[in-house]
Design an enzyme around this catalytic site. Sequence first.
Site: not given
Length: 332
Positions: A123, A253
Amino acid sequence: MAFKKNSGALMYESGEDYLEAILVLQNKHEGTVYSVDIANHLGFSKPSVSRAMGILERDGYIEFGLHNKIILTEKGLAKASDVYGRHQLLTKFLVMVTGLSEEQAEICSKIHSESSADGVESHGLNRIPRFVEYINKGWINLKGKPVLTGGKGAVENYDGQLGIGITNALFCSERAVELAKIHGIGCVALKNTTHWMRGGTYAWLMAEKGFVGFSWINTENCMPLWGSDEPSVGNNPFCIGIPRKKGPVVLDMAMSQYAYGKLGVYRLAGKQLPYPGGYDKDGKLTTDPGAIEQTMRALPAGYWKGSGLALALDMAASVMANGKCGSDMNAK
């Protein structure tokens, strides 16, 4: 969403944000920098900055002078200059290629670079090509900013106008903190936004400011509900940052065993997953990341429990923000 707690301390694993801040402030203040200057510049709590300076001193990046003046060592100056140079280069690239404003590009450059420096390549800088692609396709509204649509007391609702996911999420996190300072708790819900990249960034930001922070987002359907063989719910990332004196506990998560960004990292590296992460075209569990990307049948974390939590997060986000659920996004 942010809750007030005693000020804790958190330093990003790489420490890049602190080193760059020291360099910028040294140039601005003719070499005179103190912890309070860094706290004001970054908007972090003073205890958080003090702990971070202790770590940087331990690792040989800074030293303390007269009256606790902070001085970059030769090692620290080299690292800070490298960080600053990379951020400036990426900022110029984003301005030239995408049409982002200087301010937008600087923020996005910082978040993407720090994510990669912290080891979250899935990311971080790896997402820049896709970010540029989405802008070029018109999926991201560069002029879109959060607009207040309603609120009462500690709770506010905004329309993100499909603006940049990073800047929208930063706004919401900071606004939740401001509300929590007034009311003891702050909750901000946002509809019509785009990918926020690393979700943990925003829980960490709230923890840096001395607050317990919760954040989550719903996505288009990219994972089957338990018992289904069709993508029918998002893997809706959930994050929480809890400040404490020795550094906060941060959870970031997705509700799938592996986030799709992580699947891409393994695929590009030509590696298999350490554990089964989804189903292939024959309906068999597999460690092949490419096969899972093709079927979009990611394995829910915790099997039926992760599937149920993903559905609950999707419903809660759409109801609280008066926005779209995953199936609505797919229809668009």
